[in-house]
Design an enzyme around this catalytic site. Structure first.
Site, PDB file in Angstrom:
ATOM      1  N   GLN A 124      -3.972  -1.570   9.724  1.00 42.48           N
ATOM      2  CA  GLN A 124      -4.069  -2.866   8.928  1.00 42.48           C
ATOM      3  C   GLN A 124      -4.631  -4.022   9.789  1.00 42.48           C
ATOM      4  O   GLN A 124      -4.389  -4.015  11.064  1.00 42.48           O
ATOM      5  CB  GLN A 124      -2.518  -3.074   8.807  1.00 42.48           C
ATOM      6  CG  GLN A 124      -2.384  -4.648   7.942  1.00 42.48           C
ATOM      7  CD  GLN A 124      -2.962  -4.592   6.639  1.00 42.48           C
ATOM      8  OE1 GLN A 124      -2.959  -3.579   6.007  1.00 42.48           O
ATOM      9  NE2 GLN A 124      -3.542  -5.468   6.219  1.00 42.48           N
ATOM     10  N   ASP A 143     -10.975   2.860   4.140  1.00 44.98           N
ATOM     11  CA  ASP A 143     -11.321   1.391   3.954  1.00 44.98           C
ATOM     12  C   ASP A 143     -12.671   1.072   3.828  1.00 44.98           C
ATOM     13  O   ASP A 143     -13.247   0.204   3.674  1.00 44.98           O
ATOM     14  CB  ASP A 143     -10.841   0.539   5.270  1.00 44.98           C
ATOM     15  CG  ASP A 143      -9.386   0.049   5.003  1.00 44.98           C
ATOM     16  OD1 ASP A 143      -9.076  -0.126   3.777  1.00 44.98           O
ATOM     17  OD2 ASP A 143      -8.565  -0.124   5.961  1.00 44.98           O
ATOM     18  N   LYS A 169       0.649  -1.286  -0.008  1.00 44.95           N
ATOM     19  CA  LYS A 169      -0.116  -0.274   0.189  1.00 44.95           C
ATOM     20  C   LYS A 169       0.865   1.177  -0.135  1.00 44.95           C
ATOM     21  O   LYS A 169       0.583   2.121  -0.717  1.00 44.95           O
ATOM     22  CB  LYS A 169      -1.013  -0.052   1.470  1.00 44.95           C
ATOM     23  CG  LYS A 169      -1.875  -1.107   1.140  1.00 44.95           C
ATOM     24  CD  LYS A 169      -2.919  -1.429   2.356  1.00 44.95           C
ATOM     25  CE  LYS A 169      -3.659  -2.465   2.226  1.00 44.95           C
ATOM     26  NZ  LYS A 169      -4.398  -3.157   3.482  1.00 44.95           N
TER      27      LYS A 169
END
Ligand code: NAP
Length: 279
Positions: A93, A116, A49
């Site tokens: 994460q 997200d 990412k």
């Protein structure tokens, strides 16, 4: 034989669009990437990412915290990032170490930085069809279908898996696009009867070889979201590719299908967040 959907090529196109748009903003978009602990798979995802950010002209701010970080410490960091004007998006994460509550942590992220799209506020907006952000994996799937001119309207769509991250939002987005959607899970009776009805079959279970050719209708579109390791340690999806590919009309390979598109859609959400903050 099925057409293989090239997620890598489409992701490159999306990322170059994001880079072009990011270059027009008055300041670089910023992503805070929070990794707690040393899970090797998570380290690989996070590094990927951060590379994507660099490619797209997005600044990334990395926070690597030890596995024993307390909930209060993590929430304190999130509160600071919520207030940090350089940061447009916050990515924590997952999975987090067991002593930390993922739900509490997700709920602490400011909804306008929740790139997200895991925060209940954004999930709700997505479900009613007024999204600020779209969840990255399902959004990537829809974009692949569109890119290959695969119609969704009126089609029978079957989603295997009902997680909050993939299965449920996938079903919501397919419904919004006028698909007729069935969700299957571990308690589904007669899975084969459901899957054999599918014009579009999305598998997000996490079991190599679960989806065999006899479960797939001739000519179905098969989207394999799963990222598993086979007995030789190689990356694979849920589909038994050898038996499914000859029956499908389109199929996503693993790797090179949904994975790259998930990452590209994250970049697009960061750009959207930057647009909100710089408006
Ligand atoms: P998850 O939270 O473990 O959910 C798996 C789902 O599969 C659950 O709903 C479970 O049912 C269902 N299931 C389990 N066994 C089944 C069976 N025999 N038949 C039908 N359904 C069954 O996993 P997830 O986070 O959604 O991820 C799923 C897969 O996608 C994993 O391989 C993951 O690595 C991958 N993934 C890929 C990407 C990407 O970018 N490509 C992104 C996210 C996830 P219950 O609800 O009844 O337990």
């Amino acid at each position: 034989m099925a057409v293989r959907i090239d997620g890598k090529a489409l992701a490159a196109k999306v990322k170059s669009q994001v880079a072009e748009e990011a270059g027009k903003l008055s300041r670089k978009p910023g992503l805070a990437v929070v990794l707690v602990g040393e899970d090797p798979a998570s380290q690989v995802y996070v590094a990927g990412k951060e590379r994507d950010c660099a490619e797209c002209g997005i600044e990334s701010f990395g926070y690597r915290l030890p596995a024993e970080t307390s909930q209060e410490e993590l929430l304190g960091l999130i509160r600071r990032l919520n207030e940090d004007s350089r940061v447009d998006g916050i990515l924590v994460q997952l999975p987090l170490p067991g002593h930390l509550s993922e739900e509490t942590v997700i709920n602490a992220i400011a909804p306008d930085k929740d790139v997200d799209c895991f925060h209940p506020f954004n999930v709700g907006r997505m479900v009613i069809g007024a999204p600020a952000f779209v969840p990255c994996t399902p959004a990537g799937v829809i974009e692949m279908l569109d890119e290959y001119d695969i119609p969704i309207r009126g089609k029978r769509c079957v989603v295997l898996g009902r997680s909050n991250i993939v299965g449920k939002p996938m079903a919501a987005l397919l419904t919004q696009r006028d698909g007729t959607v069935t969700i299957c899970h571990s308690r589904t009776e007669d899975l084969a009867r459901c899957t054999r009805e599918a014009d579009i079959l999305v598998s997000a279970v996490g079991r190599p070889g679960l989806l065999t050719g006899d479960l797939v209708k001739e000519g179905a579109v098969v989207i394999d979201v799963a990222m598993n390791r086979d007995e030789n340690g190689r990356l694979c999806g849920d589909a038994d590719f050898a038996s499914v590919e000859p029956r499908a009309s389109y199929i996503t390979p693993v790797p090179g299908g949904v994975g790259p598109m998930t990452r590209a859609c994250l970049m697009r959400n960061i750009l959207t967040a930057a647009g909100l903050h710089q408006a």
